[in-house]
Design a protein around this motif. Structure first.
Motif, PDB file in Angstrom:
ATOM      1  N   PHE A  77      -0.490  -2.130  -7.446  1.00 43.00           N
ATOM      2  CA  PHE A  77      -0.636  -0.672  -7.426  1.00 43.00           C
ATOM      3  C   PHE A  77       0.685   0.049  -7.210  1.00 43.00           C
ATOM      4  O   PHE A  77       0.928   1.091  -7.786  1.00 43.00           O
ATOM      5  CB  PHE A  77      -1.656  -0.257  -6.346  1.00 43.00           C
ATOM      6  N   GLN A  78       1.543  -0.541  -6.355  1.00 45.12           N
ATOM      7  CA  GLN A  78       2.789   0.150  -6.034  1.00 45.12           C
ATOM      8  C   GLN A  78       3.826   0.017  -7.137  1.00 45.12           C
ATOM      9  O   GLN A  78       4.545   0.952  -7.437  1.00 45.12           O
ATOM     10  CB  GLN A  78       3.359  -0.435  -4.735  1.00 45.12           C
ATOM     11  N   HIS A  79       3.887  -1.139  -7.697  1.00 44.21           N
ATOM     12  CA  HIS A  79       5.001  -1.388  -8.610  1.00 44.21           C
ATOM     13  C   HIS A  79       4.563  -1.460 -10.073  1.00 44.21           C
ATOM     14  O   HIS A  79       5.093  -0.755 -10.913  1.00 44.21           O
ATOM     15  CB  HIS A  79       5.705  -2.700  -8.213  1.00 44.21           C
ATOM     16  N   ALA A  92       4.997  -9.236  -0.547  1.00 44.53           N
ATOM     17  CA  ALA A  92       4.022  -8.153  -0.692  1.00 44.53           C
ATOM     18  C   ALA A  92       2.717  -8.712  -1.242  1.00 44.53           C
ATOM     19  O   ALA A  92       2.727  -9.650  -2.041  1.00 44.53           O
ATOM     20  CB  ALA A  92       4.565  -7.090  -1.623  1.00 44.53           C
ATOM     21  N   ARG A 105       2.406   1.835 -11.624  1.00 48.96           N
ATOM     22  CA  ARG A 105       3.233   3.030 -11.719  1.00 48.96           C
ATOM     23  C   ARG A 105       4.205   2.919 -12.884  1.00 48.96           C
ATOM     24  O   ARG A 105       4.362   3.832 -13.676  1.00 48.96           O
ATOM     25  CB  ARG A 105       3.996   3.233 -10.409  1.00 48.96           C
ATOM     26  N   ARG A 151      -0.852  -4.829  -3.492  1.00 50.98           N
ATOM     27  CA  ARG A 151       0.216  -3.871  -3.269  1.00 50.98           C
ATOM     28  C   ARG A 151       1.204  -3.898  -4.429  1.00 50.98           C
ATOM     29  O   ARG A 151       1.633  -2.855  -4.933  1.00 50.98           O
ATOM     30  CB  ARG A 151       0.921  -4.221  -1.947  1.00 50.98           C
TER      31      ARG A 151
END
Lengths: 573, 345, 324
Positions: free
Chosen positions: C237-239, C230, C242, C234
């Motif tokens: 921001f995704q992992h 990834a 959050r 990504r």
């Protein structure tokens, strides 16, 4: 009126029949700005701050503090009033609601006021004599709890007043519906006096005696009635105690006094030290702080704006004597020798220095310059004299070494805190070891002083910074009103000395009955005797006001009488 | 400003991992800690600064008062510049005459940092004596809240069950109150009576502040300690102690408490800083230390009068507070790293 | 989820009852005689007796409290000021929007500042930016708020003239002449207070976010995501974000109580008549209904906010629903 928050030096007397004398002490003239009526224009919103304090109340018959009266002078329609003019012209009474000065008959014992036609309250109701009659009733009624009229002897001046007010009786009860000596018929107000009274017309210029709705209720609440119709140039549109007061022009106003700003907005910040308001004034974001310039900033403000009364920085005199009131009802200040010792130990000049430049001129007597009976004397020194203090205090002072002495002060004011700390140190030096600082309410400094139980209780004050300004121009208003102990009651006291001496009481009665030069001489003697023999207070200074206005404010007219500027005359450029 | 008091951000993980019990073979563990701490220059400097501060406050203040010949509460009307009406600036020789303008030979006395305001008191001495007051509030309030917090945390973590439920709920309830608003209200309504408690050696108001900060500060340390004890309790040495018949109190006192020493020290250090800020905040509102006692908050409260003209009156106490709280914070960070290098906060 | 919400709701109600009891006891039962205090300066025994009746002080404590609670819940009434008879609800209605604006705006500001700074510091530990961030954090934590407020007011408000120096403007446009209002004015007048108020919290949150992000970065699932190829954006921001923001949400909930009180210093410097100022004035007058009203109001605000945070948290992180 009693007590001042901020203070002065130039003083003018006023009145119809009384002398008009101007005394200047240090400041040449308090007249500033363009006070030319022709350039005066209407419109705009005057933005005023009140830092580090709050209005006690704006109920016309419960208010008795300078800042409160400053507002009321914009809203009250008086029988006789002072014109909003600069200098000497501003001290000459003129008939405002009355068509002319009253006619006296029956050996001066019957006073008849004829009212002008067409005057209206802001709600459109016409002004009649009943509106003035009601003011008398609210000043005296025991249902008001605070019967300030009793201290000014209003009950004794007017026929039926004593019975109506029952000053010595319990408060809270209703005595009778009306005062028998006052009758209102249409536009004619007739007042029967108990005896001829030369100052009666002047007394009618107090804010208490303005027109109020004839059905305005009696109230117990400390803040009184917040909003009510007014017949003066303005009316109180919003009154949120200790935050916001808004005055709007009375659209029916056609009187002689100006009503220049459309709206006068007063923001109150009880816990503020005034620094934010000063910066805002300098930046033009507000027009002025009615508390005045903080004492630590006066020197800088004065030099920035070219000195006093040259532009935006205004220094104005008042009729106010500032004192540390000594509580004669509480040990150890119930002892005359101790009170005298305190006078020597505290003295005046150091406190005046704490208050900064132009704060006022040293005084050690009760009457102020220009007042009938004023005769300057020096009983106590300008600078502390500890050895003299100890010898005067003698054994009484030694015996009081461990008695608690409470100094009452306002914590939000750095000046008052400094003065309290200074006084504490002076008292420690003469051997009073147990001196405590008692913090006052932020929003009601005077409440605890007015109530005998709190004043004389264990947390009561021994020293409290306060002062007295003229209600009307007569020594009676300074001496009798403050030092006649027979007028003391459980609540609502305006004299904070709790001083009661029967021989002095009868001397005051005697002086009050005199007229002319005999009266002046008698009061001069009383003034001196009071300080030499009893020393019920530590007089400090005849005070000045120090204000900064924003650049856009024109037509600054200062009222010596209130020691406050006339908001209604200000022009927003 | 005292919003940083026991800030929750500090709580969740500053010392979340307790020292490994195996390593607590007394000297070994602390030697390791010391060797790690020694390498942290910033923490060392902070520690030295704090020692210096205590010396300055308790030894330096009386010595300087003796050397200069006047005290921190002495009023000098001559320390006001007679033309500008402003307090005199740093390094001024002030006349010992009782009042300005008095003629005669009185001699001078030195104001190292100038005067503190219209009363003309010595700012330098008031800073030094103010350090005593501020440190006393900081330290006593910390002892109070941490002491109470550790006790409650131990109880909750050790006994679990209904004791834990009760204490945890108590913590949750306490945390619901808007801390500072409550303190302000209490300080005004009840403060007057408490002010007279001085325990014979404290200035007026110190006890009040220490008590109020303790009562409203205990639940943060309690939460941390509870978490630590919770996990410690599972360890073999506790089990072993219980096997030998040690009483609950004995286990808590002799076996669990020593493991809490490190987190207590770390947390306390940081808490002292927020308590000092708390004093400054309440004194600024006029609700803190009673004048004329010097405290940094009281000095700061006068400062707004002069922030345009005599800026040093604002700068010196401001810097004193800034450096001191910074030093305690940095020392706390350093100690945490030394005690538990895995912690990343 | 439903069961969880109901459980938290009951807990919130319980908290409310306990908190109001404690507040009521401390300020109404412990003082020697509220009737004398209420009576004020012009007082006689008959009035005190009358007031005692009207304040229900003759009733046993639990009945007094019950009336207090009943009036609050049934009529939304918190009583009337001892000083001028104004309703406490009205007084709070005047002050709460001011403190609310300060705290809410301040919270937005400190999050807007601390999230990027915290994340960047964590991604580039020991870089110049990280160090600068840490210096900012230390000053923010260590400097007295009033000190900062005064200096900001002098420099930006007075010397540069960029912002108003003090006072508050209503958010909703009003027709009252002379009292400023409207969203633009409101925000403009709050610029300096927000900046002052956020500094302390921003500093704490930078520290917190930096630590959380660093911790999350070292977790297994991040490494796995990286290993799967990834992109780093990504992953961030995704992992990372959050997961590292979850504890921030909780702490934000807990900090709201602190912030409501901490606002008082900013209010003092900038002449904002908010809850803190109202409380100081009321307490110095022993105006008990207003004191209790402000404390109860702020407590309720904290409880509600915490409840919302709990729900939001549970929604974000399903594990929570099972464990609490």
């Amino acid at each position: 009126m009693r007590r001042k928050h901020v203070l002065s030096l130039l003083m003018l007397s006023m009145g119809v029949g009384l002398l008009v004398a101007a005394m200047t002490v240090g400041v040449a003239s308090a007249r500033t700005g363009q006070h030319n009526a022709k350039t005066a224009t209407r419109g705009g919103t005057l933005q005023v701050d009140q830092s580090g304090g709050a209005f006690d109340t704006l109920d016309p018959q419960l208010s008795y503090v300078t800042n409160d009266w400053t507002v009321l002078s914009n809203t009250q329609l008086l029988l006789v009033n002072f014109p909003d003019k600069a200098g000497k012209a501003g001290t000459q009474l003129f008939p405002e609601a009355a068509t002319a000065f009253p006619t006296f008959s029956n050996n001066g014992k019957t006073v008849v006021f004829h009212l002008r036609k067409g005057m209206k309250f802001d709600n459109g109701k016409p002004v009649t004599a009943a509106n003035f009659q009601r003011a008398f009733e609210r000043v005296l009624s025991p249902s008001m709890y605070a019967q300030y009229g009793c201290f000014d002897y209003i009950d004794q001046f007017v026929v039926g007043g004593t019975k109506f007010a029952n000053c010595a009786g319990t408060t809270g009860v209703t005595t009778s519906k009306h005062i028998s000596g006052i009758s209102a018929k249409g536009l004619t107000l007739t007042i029967h006096l108990t005896k001829a009274n030369a100052t009666f017309v002047n007394i009618m210029a107090m804010q208490w005696f303005g027109a109020i709705p004839s059905n305005m209720a009696y109230t117990k609440s400390d803040s009184g009635i917040l909003v009510y119709p007014s017949a003066g140039p303005y009316y109180i549109a919003t009154n949120q105690p200790s935050t916001l007061t808004v005055l709007k022009r009375n659209k029916y106003w056609h009187g002689a006094r100006p009503a220049n700003p459309d709206t006068i907005v007063i923001h109150t910040f009880p816990n503020s030290d005034g620094e934010a308001a000063l910066l805002q004034t300098e930046a033009g974001q507000i027009d002025m702080d009615m508390t005045g310039v903080p004492s630590a900033d006066v020197a800088k403000v004065s030099s920035t704006y070219g000195g006093p009364n040259k532009g935006q920085f205004h220094v104005g005199g008042t009729s106010c004597i500032i004192w540390s009131a000594l509580n004669n009802g509480k040990a150890p200040t119930d002892n005359a020798a101790v009170r005298k010792a305190i006078n020597y130990a505290i003295s005046r000049q150091p406190i005046i220095q704490l208050a900064g430049p132009y704060s006022g001129s040293s005084a050690d007597q009760i009457l102020v310059p220009g007042m009938p009976g004023y005769s300057k004397f020096h009983v106590y020194p300008s600078y502390p004299n500890f050895s003299k203090a100890k010898s005067v205090g003698g054994s009484a002072l030694t015996a009081a070494a461990n008695t608690p002495v409470n100094i009452y002060y306002r914590t939000s004011s750095h000046l008052q805190t400094n003065i309290a700390l200074y006084e504490k140190k002076q008292l420690n030096t003469i051997g009073l070891k147990n001196v405590n600082l008692e913090a006052a309410d932020l929003t009601s400094y005077y409440g605890p002083l007015e109530t005998r139980a709190t004043a004389e209780g264990s947390n009561g004050y021994n020293l409290a910074r306060a002062g007295w300004c003229a209600d009307y121009f007569d020594p009676f208003d300074y001496i009798n009103v403050n030092f006649d102990g027979r007028t003391l009651s459980d609540t609502g006291n305006v004299d904070y000395f709790y001083f009661n001496n029967s021989s002095f009481n009868s001397q005051m009665d005697h002086a009050a009955a005199l007229g002319g030069s005999a009266r002046s001489a008698a009061y001069a003697a009383l003034d001196k005797e009071l300080m030499v023999k009893y020393a019920p207070a530590v007089p400090i200074e005849v005070a000045n006001d120090r204000f900064l206005t924003a650049k856009r404010v024109k037509n600054w007219i200062y009222s010596y009488y209130f020691g406050e500027p006339d908001f209604n005359a200000m022009v927003i450029g | 400003m005292s919003a940083s008091l026991e800030h929750s951000g500090e709580i969740l993980s500053p010392v979340a991992t307790p020292p490994d019990p195996e390593a607590v073979q007394a000297r070994g563990y602390w030697e390791l800690v010391w060797s790690r701490f020694r390498r942290d220059k910033i923490a060392l400097v902070s520690g030295a600064f704090i020692i210096f501060l205590f010396l300055a406050a308790y030894a330096g203040a009386p010595i300087m008062a003796y050397v200069l010949g006047h005290g921190p509460n002495d009023i000098f009307l001559t320390a006001i510049n007679q033309t500008t009406n402003a307090p005199v600036g740093p390094w001024t020789h002030v006349s010992l005459a009782p009042y300005p303008g008095v003629h005669g030979h009185y001699g001078n006395t030195l104001f190292v940092l100038g005067a503190d305001g219209q009363l003309g008191r010595d700012l330098f001495l008031r800073l030094l004596y103010g350090a005593q007051t501020s440190l006393e509030v900081g330290v006593f309030a910390t002892i109070g809240s941490v002491g109470l917090g550790v006790f409650m945390g131990l109880l909750a973590g050790y006994f679990r069950g209904w004791v834990d439920t009760l204490i945890s709920r108590l913590i949750e309830i306490s945390m619901v109150f808007p801390f500072l608003l409550f303190v302000i209200a209490l300080r005004i309504v009840a403060g007057q009576a408490l002010n007279n408690i001085t325990l014979g050696f404290l200035p007026q108001g110190v006890f009040t502040l220490a008590l109020i900060f303790s009562v409203f500060g205990w639940f943060y340390p309690a939460r941390i300690m509870r978490g630590i004890v919770f996990s410690l309790r599972e360890k073999e040495f506790v089990e072993a102690a219980r096997m030998t018949g040690a009483s609950d109190w004995r286990i808590m006192r002799s076996h669990l408490l020593p493991h809490l020493v490190a987190p207590i020290i770390v947390y306390s250090t940081i808490l002292v800083a927020s308590n000092i800020l708390g004093e400054a905040g309440l004194s600024f509102l006029g609700l803190g230390i009673v004048e004329p006692t010097a405290s940094w908050g009281n000095l700061l409260a006068i400062a707004p009068d002069y922030y345009q003209t005599q800026v040093w009156i604002l700068i010196f106490p401001g810097l004193a507070i800034l450096f001191t709280t910074m030093a305690f914070n940095l020392l706390g960070d350093g100690l945490r790293d030394a005690v538990d290098p895995r912690s990343r906060l | 989820m439903g069961a969880f919400i109901i459980r938290r709701l009951f807990w919130a109600i319980f908290l409310f009852i306990v908190a109001t009891i404690i507040t009521y006891v401390i300020f109404f039962v412990i003082p020697s005689d509220p009737a004398t205090i209420a009576c004020g300066t012009h007082c006689t025994p008959p009035i005190i007796a009358h007031i005692r009746l009207s304040l229900h002080l003759n009733l046993p404590f639990y009945q007094q409290y019950w009336l207090f609670l009943w009036n609050m819940l049934r009529h939304g009434s918190l009583g009337y000021s001892f000083v001028n008879g104004a309703s406490v609800r009205w007084i709070i209605g005047q002050a709460a929007p001011i403190t609310g604006s300060l705290v809410a705006g301040g919270a937005v500001c400190w999050l807007a500042l601390s999230i990027p700074v915290g994340v960047i510091s964590a991604l580039r530990p020991r870089s110049i930016l990280d160090r600068a961030g840490m210096v900012f954090v230390l000053i923010g934590i260590s400097a007295p708020v009033v000190w900062i407020g005064l200096i900001l007011a002098y420099i930006f408000g007075f010397k540069l003239g960029w912002t108003p120096i003090a006072t508050y403007c209503n958010f909703f446009p009003s027709h009252q002449i002379g009292v400023c209002s409207g969203p633009a004015n409101w925000a403009y007048h709050l610029v300096l207070p927000w900046a002052t108020f956020m500094l302390l919290f921003a500093a704490l949150y930078v520290r917190l976010i930096r630590a959380n992000v660093m911790e999350t970065m070292s977790e297994d699932f991040v490494r796995t995501a990286r290993a799967k190829g990834a992109s780093s954006a990504r992953v961030l921001f995704q992992h990372v974000l959050r997961n590292s923001m979850l504890p921030v949400v909780t702490i934000l909930g807990m900090d709201i109580g602190l912030a409501l009180g901490g606002a008082v210093f900013t209010e003092t410097v900038f002449n904002l008549n908010g809850l803190g100022q109202t409380l100081i004035s009321a307490a110095s007058q022993e105006n008990l209904p207003v004191v209790v009203g402000v404390v109860v109001f702020a407590t309720v605000a904290v409880i509600i906010f915490n409840f919302l945070v709990d729900v939001a948290y549970a929604w974000l992180d399903p594990r929570i629903r099972l464990s609490t």
